[in-house]
Write an enzyme that holds these catalytic residues in place. Structure first.
Site, PDB file in Angstrom:
ATOM      1  N   CYS A  71       5.434  37.045 -42.591  1.00  0.00           N
ATOM      2  CA  CYS A  71       5.019  37.168 -43.990  1.00  0.00           C
ATOM      3  C   CYS A  71       5.585  36.005 -44.795  1.00  0.00           C
ATOM      4  CB  CYS A  71       5.523  38.485 -44.576  1.00  0.00           C
ATOM      5  SG  CYS A  71       7.314  38.550 -44.663  1.00  0.00           S
ATOM      6  N   ASP A 487     -12.360  -7.437 -21.615  1.00  0.00           N
ATOM      7  CA  ASP A 487     -10.961  -7.824 -21.734  1.00  0.00           C
ATOM      8  C   ASP A 487     -10.817  -9.059 -20.853  1.00  0.00           C
ATOM      9  OD1 ASP A 487      -8.048  -7.656 -21.900  1.00  0.00           O
ATOM     10  OD2 ASP A 487      -8.179  -6.877 -19.855  1.00  0.00           O
ATOM     11  N   ASP A 690      -6.110  -1.461 -23.395  1.00  0.00           N
ATOM     12  CA  ASP A 690      -7.572  -1.374 -23.489  1.00  0.00           C
ATOM     13  C   ASP A 690      -8.046   0.069 -23.632  1.00  0.00           C
ATOM     14  OD1 ASP A 690      -7.842  -4.131 -23.055  1.00  0.00           O
ATOM     15  OD2 ASP A 690      -7.728  -3.856 -20.891  1.00  0.00           O
TER      16      ASP A 690
END
Lengths: 798, 67
Positions: A71, A487, A690
């Site tokens: 609560c 790449d 990459d």
């Protein structure tokens, strides 16, 4: 009747064959077998400025999972407890999320102390797993979905078969007569229609609310039409016109639902496990760190390291977290992050990356970024974001359905109108029955198989050519690629240095210098040393073992060979040894500009030569690039390397556009940029850096010899080092798409042919209306055609 | 919750004086005695708040902490 029943039996046999074909044991693809180990080399300082040592390092954020809160007063209590802990500046507790986020000064308090404070007031807490935890949740959900699909199929298939047997009348000798009881059939069909097929109904409803029609709409409309019609025929026979009464299509509805669910199941099984990349990334982190606290070295779990603490890293240990070197010099193998195999030389003030491997020297460092803030954590974040955000391309099936469904609806409506208007004595229920029959026959049950079967065969074919496709959608996307981003290091190049050139000073002979240099380097494991030694051996030079050998981290080596003092290294080494290299500077700079890594060689303290190594292109790189360009695809190279080196390689390989000097985490944004220009991008890479870009690209292609993380983030893995697989993947995608289109044609054509019959075109002439036999015939013929056609893809050659 | 538990008698519930949730005393995670009466709480947080000023919370009509 016997004819179409025989065909129906064929359909059943086919369904069984399909089941076996796809659900039988599959041998795992040998991806991981040949991963990693082929790191690359580097020409310039690896671009690791990626992360700034925190601007505001005084406050850190931590997220804690708190359990036991019920609560608002729990929230209040925990909030107050946390704020009372010295060093905590702010706390924010969320009841629903069961989490607390805390701002704190890492020099005063650790998350562990906060956790014990929370435990002290009666709740349980732990550090929120962040990435790992949410990934596990995703994976868990995925598995649960798959299990549910399997369960649904497991329930749907036997029920559909029972229904089929029941409605095939006397075809089966062992057919227990009671199966043809319509009430029983209704009972069998209800779970298939509303539990097994619930997802189609729900998705169709969702699409309908957006006024869209897709494959689900078709399935829902067709099966619901068949089901409702049959229900009426069962419970209120009198409501139906005589011409169609007594006919039920429960089997049609159930078989369609089950077969399409099978398609979904196959797709779900093929779906890539997105979480593996991130789990592996997190797994790279060392578990402990040597922290210097009060002048004492203590080994602590990595989670307890705080920002700005001093850490000690010994030779061949992993760097625990991101930081800055305080004292000591070393070279660090950063290949796992940058892909560059030549260890980067580091000294005080240089940044180091967590999880990279220290080689020779010991050093102390200050932690600057920990946990998720570190480069590794950032990359993991980026991979996840990219995987979540990538634009999905509309499935072909849905495109087709988008036209087909409205058309069918129109025909159904026209049928209704025609029966009402054209009939001599119009009867409402007869008009409705005809319209419903149109919907029943229009739903092609082979639709669910059209895409998965082609994709399965295409995937298998790819594996044969060393192209491992992990993600079914890739095959639907790859042929649309118009830009391929490569790449550089480790992808276009071998990623290993080899000897490029020797430029001797006057008075020295190149072979003589090479022999001495190679002998001096023969004891070193360094990739550059191996390149020099290998070149000398290749030339047939005789090497002698150095009598003395010393490595100078960050500078080079010094050795005594045949009583000659040989030194190989950078300018700093030469300066330290008192060797003036002014006469060689021109050579040095020219070689560096051409994209090489030059080093000075001094023999007996006099400058002897500049020796340069360079990363060499893969043998099939230029060929592959030119093949790709011939297909009308743009090529781009992206690298963290300096512009010179990048342009040198791009020129050799024939790539037009070069994006150089890119930080590891910027690769992903460059790919996203290209995508925002409307391009469909494939990314080819091998390194951890990459990985986010591979995940972001429409098609990520990893080099099989690359890191596991890149492979996990990608959709396609090329076996070994070769690049020709990129071309194969695209061609295979085009072939598969062609095949899928043919399959869709076959899936629709028989059912479409049945539409006029259902609409009652033949009724005036032959009194022929749709009956369950015709529906079964269409199902059998389309399934058979689709499967046969998909198998034709086996003849693919790149 | 098992189906059987539906048939069981409803337990006598006690009101948590802090958040006013209804708590099963036999399962309450925290309890506190004040002036001879035992109070039950939904969680340790409520007990903590209660014990700081029990008299005020017993008197209060409203939950001490609003959601």
């Amino acid at each position: 009747m016997a004819f179409d029943l025989a065909l129906s039996l064929g359909a059943l046999g086919l369904a069984a064959a399909v089941l076996w074909f796809f659900l039988g044991k599959r041998t795992p693809l040998p991806v991981a077998a040949q991963s990693a180990e082929l790191p690359a080399r580097e020409l310039s300082e690896p671009p690791i400025d990626a992360f700034d040592p925190a601007a505001g390092a005084d406050t850190e954020q931590a997220r804690l999972s708190v359990s036991g809160m019920t609560c608002a007063s729990c929230v209040f209590a925990i909030d107050r407890t946390l704020r009372a802990v010295p060093g905590v500046s702010d706390a924010n507790v969320n009841l629903a999320a069961e989490q607390a986020s805390v701002s704190f000064d890492p020099r005063q308090v650790t998350p562990a102390e906060m956790i014990s404070a929370i435990q002290g007031v009666g709740y349980d807490a732990r550090i929120a797993g962040g990435l790992q935890e949410s990934q596990e949740a995703d994976e868990h959900a995925r598995r649960r979905d798959l299990r549910l699909l399997m369960l649904k199929f497991g329930v749907g298939a036997p029920l559909a078969i029972l229904l089929f047997v029941g409605s095939s009348g006397d075809l089966f000798r062992w057919d227990p007569g009671f199966l043809s009881n319509h009430y029983l059939q209704f009972g069998l069909a209800v779970p298939v229609q509303f539990w097994v097929g619930w997802q189609f109904l729900a998705s169709a409803w969702k699409s309908a609310r957006h006024r869209m029609a897709d494959m689900n709409t078709l399935i829902a409309a067709g099966t619901l039409a068949a089901f409702s019609f049959s229900t009426v025929a069962t419970f209120a026979q009198g409501a139906l016109p005589e011409t169609v009464s007594g006919k039920v299509y429960f089997d049609t509805a159930a078989i369609i639902v089950t077969l399409i669910l099978l398609g979904r199941l196959l797709e779900a099984r093929a779906k890539s496990k997105t979480s593996d990349a991130i789990r592996k990334l997190v797994g790279l982190q060392p578990r402990t760190a040597r922290v210097i606290r009060d002048g004492q070295e203590t080994e602590v779990p990595i989670s307890e390291v705080r920002v700005s603490e001093q850490l000690l890293v010994k030779p061949s240990e992993k760097v625990p977290v991101d930081g800055v070197i305080l004292s000591g010099a070393t070279s660090i193998d950063e290949s796992m992050v940058t892909g560059e195999s030549v260890p980067a030389d580091k000294g005080p003030g240089d940044r180091v990356i967590g999880a990279t491997v220290n080689t020779v020297g010991a050093f102390t460092m200050e932690a600057t970024r920990i946990g998720e803030d570190g480069l590794l954590g950032q990359i993991a974040h980026m991979v996840r974001d990219a995987q979540g955000s990538r634009a999905s391309i509309q499935r072909l099936v849905d495109v087709v359905a988008g036209y087909f469904v409205p058309a069918v609806m129109l025909v159904a409506f026209a049928t209704f109108a025609a029966w009402t208007l054209a009939s001599a004595d119009p009867e409402l229920n007869r008009s409705i029955a005809a319209a419903v029959a149109v919907l029943i026959i229009a739903c092609p049950c082979a639709l669910g198989l059209a895409t998965p079967t082609s994709i399965m065969v295409g995937t298998g074919k790819g594996a044969e050519f060393g192209v491992l496709i992990r993600n079914a959608e890739t095959l639907e996307t790859a042929h649309r690629v118009d830009t391929i981003v490569f790449d550089k290091t480790g992808t276009l190049t071998h990623g290993q240095p080899s000897l490029a050139e020797i430029r001797p000073a006057s008075g020295f002979i190149d072979d003589q210098v090479l022999a001495l240099a190679a002998s001096a380097e023969s004891l070193s494991e360094h990739p550059v040393a191996r390149a020099i030694t290998f070149a000398a051996l290749e030339k047939g030079l005789t090497l002698s073992e150095p009598s003395e050998f010393e490595m100078k981290p960050g500078q080079g080596i010094r050795a005594t060979v045949d009583r000659k003092a040989v030194a190989i290294g950078n300018r700093a080494l030469m300066t330290n040894l008192g060797v003036s290299v002014d006469s060689l500077l021109n050579h040095f700079e020219a070689l560096a500009k051409a994209g090489n890594t030059p080093m000075f060689v001094a023999i007996d303290r006099s400058p002897a030569a500049v020796i340069a190594v360079a990363d060499s292109l893969k043998e099939d790189a230029a060929q592959s690039v030119s093949d790709i360009k011939r297909m009308g695809i743009n090529t781009v190279m992206i690298t963290g390397d300096n512009r010179y080196a990048a342009q040198a390689i791009a020129g050799q390989v024939g790539i037009d556009e070069v994006i150089a000097e890119v930080m590891p985490q910027d690769k992903v944004s460059r790919v996203a940029e290209l995508q925002s220009e409307g391009k469909v991008v494939a990314m080819v890479g091998d390194g951890i850096n990459d990985a986010p870009a591979l995940a972001q690209a429409n098609v990520g292609i990893a080099i099989g010899a690359g890191t596991d993380i890149a492979i996990e983030a990608a959709d396609v893995t090329l076996m070994g080092e070769r690049l020709s697989g990129v071309v194969t993947a695209i061609k295979l995608s085009a072939a598969t798409m062609r095949n899928i289109k043919q399959n869709l044609f076959f899936a629709f054509v028989y059912n479409t042919a049945g539409i006029p019959i259902a609409a009652g075109v033949l009724f005036p002439f032959f009194g022929l209306l749709l009956n369950p036999g015709i529906a079964a015939l269409a199902m059998a013929a389309s399934s058979l055609s689709v499967l046969t056609n998909a198998l034709r893809l086996r003849g693919f050659k790149p | 919750m098992s189906i059987l538990s539906l048939f069981k008698k409803k337990p006598e519930l006690a009101r948590d004086p802090i958040c006013h949730m209804m708590v099963d005393p036999s399962k309450a995670r925290a309890s506190s005695e004040f002036e001879g009466v035992t109070y039950y709480f939904c969680a340790p947080g409520c007990k903590m708040l209660f014990e700081e000023d029990p008299a005020r919370h017993i008197a209060s009509e409203k939950p001490a902490v609003e959601m």
